[in-house]
Motif scaffolding. Structure first.
Motif, PDB file in Angstrom:
ATOM      1  N   MET A  71       0.967  -1.389  -0.058  1.00 47.75           N
ATOM      2  CA  MET A  71       0.231  -0.044  -0.415  1.00 47.75           C
ATOM      3  C   MET A  71       0.814   1.245   0.436  1.00 47.75           C
ATOM      4  O   MET A  71       1.916   1.518   0.417  1.00 47.75           O
ATOM      5  N   ILE A  72       0.387   1.698  -1.040  1.00 52.33           N
ATOM      6  CA  ILE A  72       0.976   3.178  -0.644  1.00 52.33           C
ATOM      7  C   ILE A  72      -0.001   4.865  -0.220  1.00 52.33           C
ATOM      8  O   ILE A  72      -0.546   4.639  -0.422  1.00 52.33           O
ATOM      9  N   ASP A  73       0.900   5.415   0.682  1.00 46.87           N
ATOM     10  CA  ASP A  73      -0.442   6.443   1.196  1.00 46.87           C
ATOM     11  C   ASP A  73       0.505   7.378   0.379  1.00 46.87           C
ATOM     12  O   ASP A  73       1.237   8.827   0.493  1.00 46.87           O
TER      13      ASP A  73
ATOM     14  N   GLY B 217      17.910  -1.332   2.552  1.00 43.45           N
ATOM     15  CA  GLY B 217      17.341  -0.077   3.559  1.00 43.45           C
ATOM     16  C   GLY B 217      16.666   0.779   2.691  1.00 43.45           C
ATOM     17  O   GLY B 217      15.850   0.087   1.980  1.00 43.45           O
ATOM     18  N   ALA B 218      15.822   1.920   3.537  1.00 43.93           N
ATOM     19  CA  ALA B 218      15.806   2.600   2.547  1.00 43.93           C
ATOM     20  C   ALA B 218      16.092   3.269   1.279  1.00 43.93           C
ATOM     21  O   ALA B 218      17.605   3.167   1.448  1.00 43.93           O
TER      22      ALA B 218
ATOM     23  N   VAL C 162       8.989   7.734  -3.280  1.00 39.24           N
ATOM     24  CA  VAL C 162       8.384   6.829  -2.256  1.00 39.24           C
ATOM     25  C   VAL C 162       9.530   6.310  -1.784  1.00 39.24           C
ATOM     26  O   VAL C 162      10.621   5.953  -2.777  1.00 39.24           O
ATOM     27  N   THR C 163       9.711   6.585  -0.056  1.00 42.19           N
ATOM     28  CA  THR C 163      10.869   6.125   0.636  1.00 42.19           C
ATOM     29  C   THR C 163      10.566   4.733   0.913  1.00 42.19           C
ATOM     30  O   THR C 163       9.778   4.818   2.178  1.00 42.19           O
ATOM     31  N   ARG C 164      11.128   3.747   0.673  1.00 38.40           N
ATOM     32  CA  ARG C 164      11.217   2.258   1.121  1.00 38.40           C
ATOM     33  C   ARG C 164      11.540   1.203   1.481  1.00 38.40           C
ATOM     34  O   ARG C 164      13.184   2.035   1.376  1.00 38.40           O
ATOM     35  N   ASP C 165      11.812   0.825   2.462  1.00 39.10           N
ATOM     36  CA  ASP C 165      12.787  -0.192   2.960  1.00 39.10           C
ATOM     37  C   ASP C 165      12.693  -1.491   1.975  1.00 39.10           C
ATOM     38  O   ASP C 165      11.700  -1.756   1.443  1.00 39.10           O
ATOM     39  N   THR C 166      14.588  -1.261   0.976  1.00 37.33           N
ATOM     40  CA  THR C 166      13.995  -3.217   0.204  1.00 37.33           C
ATOM     41  C   THR C 166      13.741  -3.922   0.911  1.00 37.33           C
ATOM     42  O   THR C 166      14.042  -5.175  -0.095  1.00 37.33           O
TER      43      THR C 166
ATOM     44  N   THR D 190      11.837  -4.617   3.849  1.00 35.68           N
ATOM     45  CA  THR D 190      10.986  -4.885   4.582  1.00 35.68           C
ATOM     46  C   THR D 190      10.106  -4.334   3.878  1.00 35.68           C
ATOM     47  O   THR D 190       8.956  -4.996   4.786  1.00 35.68           O
ATOM     48  N   HIS D 191      10.177  -3.615   2.684  1.00 36.47           N
ATOM     49  CA  HIS D 191       8.887  -2.989   2.326  1.00 36.47           C
ATOM     50  C   HIS D 191       8.150  -1.777   3.022  1.00 36.47           C
ATOM     51  O   HIS D 191       7.195  -1.524   2.192  1.00 36.47           O
ATOM     52  N   ALA D 192       8.751  -1.488   4.703  1.00 34.38           N
ATOM     53  CA  ALA D 192       8.094  -0.382   5.707  1.00 34.38           C
ATOM     54  C   ALA D 192       8.451   0.981   4.369  1.00 34.38           C
ATOM     55  O   ALA D 192       9.014   0.991   4.275  1.00 34.38           O
TER      56      ALA D 192
END
Lengths: 186, 984, 95
Positions: free
Chosen positions: C2-4, C51-52, C69-73, C75-77
Motif C-alpha cells: 500500500m502506498i500512502d 534499506g531505505a 516513495v521512501t521504501r525499505d528494500t 522490509t518494504h516498510a
C-alpha cells in the motif's frame, strides 16, 4: 445541422439497459465531458472560476460536486466537468472561452463510456470490481481506479447510484465485467 | 447403508439424509458432515494410498492439515484431485474417488513399491537416475512422470467461474475459535469494521470439537450465539468457508472464499470461489493450533489418527472411527479423548502414555511409560503392540488409535513477512516470534495459549490494544467462564529403533530417512526438506515438520530451535489456479479495444487483428478473393491509384496545452517545435534519455498554447507516462497540461490521388482544402457534414496525397459511412493494417520494427534532426562515440536480385563471400512485404554504412529458415522518393 | 503493498507503475562542461541500497501523479511519500 447519426459506446443506436436482481445497469450517452486543468500559477483563480461555474466549490481530491453542471476531481488542480450532452455538446469550447486563460480545457465527451448502476447492494458489486473502499462511500466520492485492467472513474452520486466512466473503446469489456459481477454478487 | 459408527448428538442435521458415492459405492450422511466424517460413520477408514509406497491410508486429522485422506472430488470437468475428505462438505449426490491406486483402493498394484521400499530411501531419485545420462529422456523421465503425482485431472476446461474482490477493514480476525470470536465481538461492539474469516463452514474452532462448557452452556452453542450476534452487526462481516492464504505487505491479506464448493453445482451466475484481497489496519491471528503425531512402527494404518481429531469426530460429528479405540499420548490432552469416548459409550482399549507420571484417567486403563512398538491390520488397524515401562510387551486389539504428541500453534501467517517463530519450551512448540507482520497480533492457541479461558483473555487483550490504536473505546469485556486446565506435556517425538516410523505420511518419509539425510550431510532444514520431500505437497508438512525437526535435532546433537524451521510461504492451503485467474480467463483474459468503425468493418466482413488490446481491421476481403494477399494488393493498388480509407484512431493522441507547451515539446522531441506555426503539423522523434529512439509521431499546433501530439499505437501509454515524468519531475515549473484524447476522436486516414476530391464532399464549404489553402503538413479545426466539429491534418503515412480527419468518436461510425459513400465515384477502398504496412514500407517510413529499442536517430537516417541548439531528452547521450561510428547501421531498402525471392524480416545481411557468423554480420531486415507496385518482395532494415553501399549486392541469410540469397541495397523510399505525391 | 498517497491516502500498489531511483529527478545540465559524463552517471549509475530507498512511482491507475516513495528494500516498510513535483521543486528544478 449536420446529418451524422451517433452510435452508443456499445455500438448500437440506443443505449442499453440491463437489470439483474436489485441492480439496474444503464449505458448513459447524454453526457458531455470536458477536462479543466489549472494553468501554472493560476491554480487559485482556476478553482475560483470553476466554483463559480459549478455553483459550488470546486471539488476536493476524490470528490464530485455541482448543480446543473457537476465536476469531479481528476488529479492535482484538474477536474472533469459533466453536463447533459443534449444541451452542452459544445461544453469544452464554451468552458475554454469562459475560463479566460486560467485553465486548459480539453473535450473528453467521447473519450469515455459511462455506465450507471442504480439500486441496492451496489457495494457488493463494486467491491468485486476495484480496490476502492466502496462500502464506506456515502455519496460524493469520485475515484480513479482499475476495473478488470481498465482505468476507470468511479463516481458515487449516492450509495444507491454510481457512475462508472471507462475507456470508450473498451465499453464492451467494461459492460461485460459489470454484468458478470452483478450476477455474481446478487 | 447403515451408519454403524454414528453416535448420539453432534452438530449434524439428522432430519435430512444425504446420499453420496465413494469409489462407486453408495453411502449416506447428514448435512454438517464432511466426506471423512460421513465415511467414518459408515465404518470406512481406508480412503487413499500414499504417494510413494502406495500404502493404505485413512484420515489422520479432521481439518485442512490432512495428509492422507485426499480424494478426487466430483466427476467430469469438475473433477478436482487432492481434495481433503476432512474438509469437503457433504452434499447430496457427492461423488468421490480414491486416488493413487490401481486397479482399486483395496488392491493396488503399485503397492509393490512398499515391498521395494529399501530402494526408495531418501534421495532415491537423485541417486538412481543419474546415469547413464542418455536414459534420462527416454526412460527415466517418462517412468517417473507416470508414477509421480497425486491424483489426476480431467483435462477438460473448468466449467466454473471464479471471482475476485477487495475488502477493507479496521480489523481482520483470522480464525473463528474462542479467541477470534471474543476479539471480533469486542471490536464489533466498539464500532470497528471487522472481518472475521474462518476456513471452516461452522465457526467455533475447537469449541465445536470439545465438551467444555462456556458461560454455562455447551461451547458450540456459545459459539453459535456469538456468531449470530456478530452477523447482526452491520460493521462486521462474518466469512465462513474463507481461508486466509497469505499475509502480504502493509496489512494486505489474501483470502479464498469457497462460495459454492458445498453445492453440487454453483448457482447460475455465481462463482465457485472468490479470491479476496483484504486491506486491514490491524489483523488478529487466532488460527488455533494443529496437533502433531508421534512416529512409531507402522503408525500409518487406517484408523490411526490424531487424538484431537478423534474428539472432533466424536463430539462434532457424532462419529467414532471404531467401536474400540486406544490412545497413545505424551500429554494430558490424550486423556481427554479417552474421557469423551467413554462418555459417548465407546470402549477405550487403553491409554498408553509415554510419561511414567501420567495422571489417572478415570474408567479406562492407563499404561504409564509405555510406547507402541508395532501395529497390525493390512487395510485398517486391528491391534497394537505396546512395550510397557518394565520392558514387557502387550498386544491390545483396537480398531482405531488416537495419537497426541502435543500441539503446534499455527504460526504460518506470522512468517509470511520474513518473521521466524520462537521456541517455547513449556509447550515444546514454536510460537510466533518477535517479528510479526506489521499490525498483526496473535491470540489464543496460535500464540501457544491452549486453554479456552486463555483464548478469551488473550483475545480480549489484543482487542483492547487494537481498539486503542484505532481510537475506539469499549467497555471492559465481560468474558465468559471457560476451562483453564494447565498444559502437561513431556516431549516425545518418535519411538526409537523402529524400522519404518512414518514422519511425513503424505510423502512417505520415515524417521530413518531423516537420519539418512543427516548422515549424507543434508543438515540444513531446507536441504532436509528438498532431499527427503518432508513437508512438501498439499499439506506442506503441517502434521510432520515438527517431528522431522526433532529427529534432525536429535541426530545432530542440537536443540530444536538450533535446527530451526523451514519457511512458511503462501498459500496456507492449496488453492485452485482458477481462483488466481478470477474473471481474467479465456476471451476475458484482458479487455478488448474496438475502433469507432468496428461495427461498420464487421458489416464489411473485415478480418481483424489484435494490436495490443485493439482489434483492428487487417484487410477487407472481397467476394472471390481467396488469399489474404489478393485483398491487400488490391487495397494498396487502389489507394495509390485513386483513394483509400483507414481507421487510424488507435494512434495515441495527447492534448498539450499551456504557455510553455512549445517549450515542453522542444524537451521531449529531439527536433525543434518552438517555431512551428499555428496551423502546421510536424513530425517528431522522441528519444529516451540514453539516446535510443523511443517513439515517433506528429505534433499539430492548433494555437500558440495548444498542440495535439500523436504517438504510435503501441506506445501511447508509455509516452504519456514519460511526458508526465518530464513535466512533473524534470520541469515542474513549466506551464503545461496534458491529457489523453485518444478515444475522444475517431480518426480516419484518407489517402490517394483523389483524397482531396473526396474530402471536399464532406468538409463544409467554409474551409479551404486546396493545395494552396491547406498544404502538406497543414492542420485545422473545421466542420464537416453541415456543422460537426472536426479536425483535419494533412499528413501521410502512405506517401500519397493524404489527410487524417477526426470527428467526435460517437460520430465515427457515421463518418466512415459518409466517407465511403462520398468516395463511391472514385471507387474508394477501405484498407486495413496490412495495406497500411505495405504502403509505409514502400515509402520507407520507420515504425515499431525500426524503433525497436536498439536504434538511434542516426540509425533511422534522422541523425541530423537531433537539435544541438536546445536541451532535449536523449540529445546528450545520443552523442556518445559508440553510437556514432562511421559504419553505424543505417536504414536502407532491399530488393531481391531474383524477383521471385522473398526478403523476410529478421534475416541477416552478410557481405558476399564472407563467413556467415555474428562477427561478420552487416545488419538485418526489420520490415518486409510484397510490393504490388514493384511486383516483388521488398524489405527495409539496418545496414552498416547504409546508403554508402547503395547498389551493392549483399547476401541475405537466415540459417534458421534456410534463407540464403542475394539482395540489392536500394533507397528505403521505393515509391515516390522525392515526395511529389504527398505535396500534390 | 500500500502506498500512502499524499493526496488520496493509502492506495494499492497495483495502481502504480514503478520506475526506479528518485535520483532520476536530478537530470544534469546539458550545457555543463562535462555534460556527457554527468549524463552517463545519471543514466547508468544507481545505488542499490539494502534499506531505505527513494524511488519513483507513477499513479497511473489514479491521479497521474508521480510520487517519491521512501521504501525499505528489506522490509518494504514505506516511511515517506511525497509528490515528485514538490520534491523536484525543492531540489532546485524550478525553471
Amino acid at each position: 445541422m449536420h446529418d451524422l447519426v451517433a452510435i452508443t459506446p456499445l455500438g448500437a443506436a440506443e443505449p442499453r439497459v440491463d437489470t439483474h436482481g436489485p441492480v439496474t445497469l444503464s449505458e448513459i450517452t447524454d453526457t458531455a465531458l470536458a477536462s479543466v486543468a489549472a494553468r501554472l500559477g493560476q491554480e487559485e483563480q482556476a478553482r475560483a472560476w470553476l466554483g463559480t461555474t459549478l455553483g459550488v466549490a470546486a471539488p476536493d481530491p476524490a470528490r464530485v460536486g455541482g448543480k446543473d453542471l457537476t465536476a469531479f476531481w481528476m488529479g492535482p488542480d484538474q477536474w472533469m466537468v459533466e453536463a447533459p450532452y443534449r444541451t452542452h455538446e459544445m461544453l469544452a469550447p464554451d468552458l475554454a472561452r469562459q475560463a479566460g486563460g486560467v485553465a486548459s480545457v480539453t473535450e473528453q465527451s467521447d473519450a469515455w463510456c459511462r455506465f450507471d448502476l442504480a439500486g441496492d447492494g451496489l457495494a457488493d458489486v463494486f467491491e468485486r470490481l476495484c480496490p476502492a473502499d466502496v462500502r464506506s462511500f456515502k455519496g460524493g466520492e469520485a475515484v480513479r481506479t482499475s476495473i478488470d485492467h481498465l482505468g476507470c472513474f468511479l463516481i458515487c452520486r449516492t450509495p444507491e447510484h454510481f457512475s462508472v466512466y471507462g475507456p470508450r473503446s473498451s465499453a464492451g469489456s467494461l459492460h461485460h465485467a459489470l454484468l458478470v459481477v452483478m450476477r455474481s454478487a446478487h | 447403508m447403515t451408519q454403524t459408527n454414528r453416535l448420539q448428538g453432534g452438530m449434524i442435521d439428522r432430519s435430512r439424509t444425504l446420499s453420496f458415492r465413494f469409489d462407486g459405492k453408495a453411502f449416506q450422511g447428514h448435512p454438517g458432515d464432511t466426506l471423512a466424517s460421513a465415511l467414518l460413520a459408515n465404518d470406512v477408514r481406508l480412503m487413499g494410498r500414499s504417494f510413494k509406497y502406495h500404502r493404505p491410508r485413512g484420515p489422520m486429522t479432521a481439518g485442512s492439515e490432512e495428509p492422507n485422506a485426499i480424494v478426487e472430488l466430483r466427476t467430469g470437468a469438475r473433477q478436482e484431485p487432492n481434495t481433503r475428505a476432512t474438509t469437503a462438505e457433504l452434499f447430496d449426490g457427492l461423488v468421490a474417488n480414491s486416488q493413487n491406486r490401481w486397479p482399486s483402493l483395496r488392491f493396488d498394484a503399485m503397492g509393490v513399491n512398499d515391498w521395494l521400499s529399501p530402494f526408495f530411501a531418501a534421495g532415491f531419485y537423485y541417486k538412481t537416475f543419474m546415469w547413464p545420462a542418455k536414459f534420462w529422456e527416454k526412460l527415466y523421465e517418462p517412468m517417473i512422470r507416470r508414477a509421480a503425482g497425486l491424483g489426476s485431472v480431467s483435462f477438460e476446461p473448468d466449467p466454473d467461474s471464479y471471482d475476485k474482490g477487495f475488502l477493507y477493514c479496521d480489523l481482520l480476525v483470522i480464525g473463528g475459535g474462542p479467541a477470534g470470536l471474543a476479539t471480533a465481538l469486542r471490536a464489533g461492539e466498539a464500532g470497528a469494521r471487522v472481518i472475521l474469516a474462518d476456513e471452516d463452514f461452522t465457526l467455533g474452532g475447537r469449541l465445536n470439537a470439545e465438551t467444555h462448557e462456556v458461560a454455562g452452556m455447551a461451547g458450540h452453542a456459545w459459539a453459535a450465539q456469538a456468531v449470530a450476534r456478530l452477523a447482526d452487526m452491520p460493521n462486521v462481516r462474518v466469512m465462513p468457508r474463507t481461508t486466509i492464504l497469505g499475509a502480504f505487505d502493509h496489512g494486505t491479506y489474501g483470502a479464498l472464499e469457497r462460495v459454492s464448493d458445498h453445492l453440487a453445482v454453483p448457482e447460475k451466475g455465481k462463482p465457485r470461489q472468490i479470491l479476496w484481497r483484504i486491506y486491514s489496519k490491524h489483523a488478529l491471528l487466532a488460527a488455533g493450533a494443529t496437533e502433531r503425531p508421534i512416529a512409531f512402527e507402522n503408525n500409518d494404518r487406517p484408523g490411526i489418527m490424531l487424538a484431537g481429531a478423534v474428539r472432533s469426530y466424536v463430539n462434532r460429528w457424532a462419529v467414532t472411527p471404531a467401536q474400540n479405540v486406544a490412545i497413545f499420548t505424551n500429554n494430558d490432552d490424550g486423556h481427554r479423548t479417552a474421557t469423551d469416548l467413554r462418555t459417548r459409550g465407546v470402549n477405550v482399549a487403553a491409554v498408553i502414555d509415554t510419561r511414567p507420571d501420567a495422571p489417572d484417567g478415570g474408567d479406562f486403563e492407563v499404561i504409564r511409560g509405555g510406547v507402541i512398538t508395532n501395529t497390525s491390520g493390512r487395510l485398517g488397524l486391528t491391534g497394537i503392540e505396546v512395550r510397557t515401562a518394565d520392558g514387557g510387551q502387550r498386544k491390545i486389539s483396537c480398531g482405531a488409535l488416537g495419537v497426541s504428541g502435543g500441539w503446534n500453534p499455527n504460526v504460518a501467517l506470522t512468517c509470511h513477512q520474513g518473521g521466524r517463530p520462537a521456541w517455547n519450551t513449556d509447550i515444546a512448540a514454536f510460537v510466533p516470534g518477535s517479528t510479526l507482520p506489521p499490525n498483526m497480533s496473535v491470540a489464543g492457541a496460535a500464540n501457544g495459549v491452549f486453554t479456552t479461558h486463555g483464548a478469551f483473555h488473550t483475545g480480549a487483550k489484543a482487542a483492547s490494544q487494537i481498539l486503542d490504536h484505532l481510537g475506539l473505546s469499549a467497555p471492559a469485556p465481560d468474558l465468559p467462564e471457560a476451562e483453564d486446565g494447565p498444559v502437561n506435556l513431556t516431549p516425545f517425538w518418535h519411538v526409537k529403533d523402529a524400522k519404518r516410523a512414518w514422519v511425513d505420511q503424505q510423502n512417505d518419509v520415515t524417521a530413518k530417512d531423516v537420519k539418512l539425510a543427516h548422515q549424507e550431510n543434508f543438515v540444513s532444514v531446507e536441504h532436509l526438506k528438498r532431499y527427503t520431500t518432508l513437508g512438501m505437497a498439499t499439506d506442506q508438512g503441517k502434521t510432520s515438520n515438527m517431528a522431522g525437526l526433532a529427529i534432525m535435532a536429535e541426530v545432530a546433537g542440537k536443540s530444536i530451535p538450533e535446527v530451526g524451521t523451514t519457511m512458511f510461504r503462501p498459500p496456507y492451503t492449496p488453492t485452485a489456479i482458477g481462483a488466481f485467474a478470477g474473471r481474467s480467463r479465456d476471451k476475458d483474459f484482458r479487455p478488448v479495444r474496438k475502433t469507432p468503425s468496428h461495427v461498420w468493418a464487421e458489416e464489411k466482413g473485415a478480418v481483424f487483428v489484435e494490436v495490443g488490446m485493439w482489434l483492428r481491421a487487417q484487410w477487407f476481403p472481397q467476394p472471390g478473393e481467396t488469399h489474404w494477399r489478393e485483398s491487400v494488393d488490391r487495397e494498396v493498388l487502389q489507394t495509390r491509384k485513386s483513394v483509400g480509407i483507414c481507421d487510424v484512431t488507435t494512434l495515441g493522441k495527447i492534448d498539450v496545452q499551456g504557455a510553455d507547451a512549445a517549450d515542453f515539446l522542444n524537451r521531449i522531441y529531439c527536433n525543434g517545435f518552438a517555431k512551428l506555426p499555428v496551423g502546421k503539423t510536424r513530425y517528431g522523434l522522441m528519444l529516451r534519455e540514453d539516446g535510443i529512439a523511443m517513439d515517433d509521431g506528429t505534433a499539430a499546433r492548433l494555437a500558440d498554447d495548444h498542440f495535439v501530439v500523436t504517438t504510435t499505437t503501441a506506445n501511447a501509454v508509455g509516452v504519456y507516462r514519460h511526458m508526465e515524468f518530464v513535466r512533473q519531475c524534470l520541469f515542474p515549473d513549466m506551464d503545461v497540461q496534458l491529457i489523453s484524447t485518444t478515444e475522444a476522436w475517431a480518426q480516419f486516414a484518407v489517402a490517394g490521388p483523389n483524397a482531396r476530391k473526396l474530402l471536399r464532399k464532406v468538409v463544409d464549404d467554409d474551409y479551404d482544402v486546396s493545395n494552396e489553402g491547406f498544404p502538406f503538413m497543414a492542420c485545422a479545426e473545421i466542420t464537416v457534414c453541415g456543422g460537426l466539429r472536426a479536425r483535419l491534418f494533412r499528413i501521410s503515412f502512405s506517401g500519397e496525397l493524404a489527410y487524417e480527419i477526426a470527428v467526435p468518436t460517437r460520430y465515427g461510425d457515421a463518418m466512415i459511412r459518409k466517407l465511403m459513400q462520398a468516395g463511391e465515384e472514385f471507387d474508394v477502398v477501405p484498407y486495413g493494417t496490412e495495406a497500411l504496412g505495405v504502403m509505409r514500407i514502400e515509402k520507407g517510413h520507420a515504425a515499431g520494427n525500426e524503433l525497436n529499442g536498439t536504434t538511434t536517430a542516426l540509425n533511422l537516417g534522422m541523425g541530423r534532426m537531433v537539435s544541438k541548439k536546445k536541451d532535449s531528452i536523449g540529445s546528450t547521450l545520443s552523442e556518445r562515440e559508440g553510437l556514432n561510428e562511421d559504419d553505424a547501421l543505417k536504414l536502407v531498402g532491399f530488393k531481391p536480385v531474383d524477383n521471385s525471392k522473398p526478403v523476410p524480416a529478421g534475416s541477416h545481411l552478410m557481405t558476399k563471400g564472407s563467413q556467415v557468423d555474428a562477427a561478420h554480420d552487416q545488419g538485418y531486415v526489420t520490415s518486409a512485404c510484397y510490393s504490388p507496385n514493384l511486383g516483388c518482395h521488398i524489405g527495409i532494415g539496418f545496414l552498416k554504412s547504409g546508403h554508402a553501399r547503395t547498389g551493392e549486392v549483399i547476401r541475405l541469410v537466415s540459417p534458421l529458415t534456410g534463407i540464403d540469397h542475394e539482395v540489392e541495397v536500394v533507397s528505403a523510399h521505393f515509391v515516390d522518393p522525392e515526395g511529389e505525391r504527398l505535396r500534390a | 503493498m500500500m502506498i500512502d498517497h499524499p493526496t488520496l491516502g493509502p492506495r494499492d500498489a497495483a495502481e502504480f507503475v514503478y520506475m526506479g531511483c528518485a535520483s532520476l529527478i536530478n537530470r544534469p545540465d546539458w550545457q555543463a562542461e562535462d555534460a556527457l559524463q554527468q549524463f552517463i552517471d545519471y543514466g547508468y549509475q544507481r545505488d542499490n541500497p539494502s534499506g531505505a530507498h527513494r524511488e519513483l512511482w507513477f499513479h497511473e491507475g489514479g491521479d497521474r501523479s508521480w510520487l517519491v516513495v521512501t521504501r525499505d528494500t528489506v522490509t518494504h516498510a514505506i516511511t515517506q511519500v511525497e509528490l515528485a513535483r514538490d520534491v523536484a521543486r525543492r531540489e532546485g528544478r524550478s525553471k
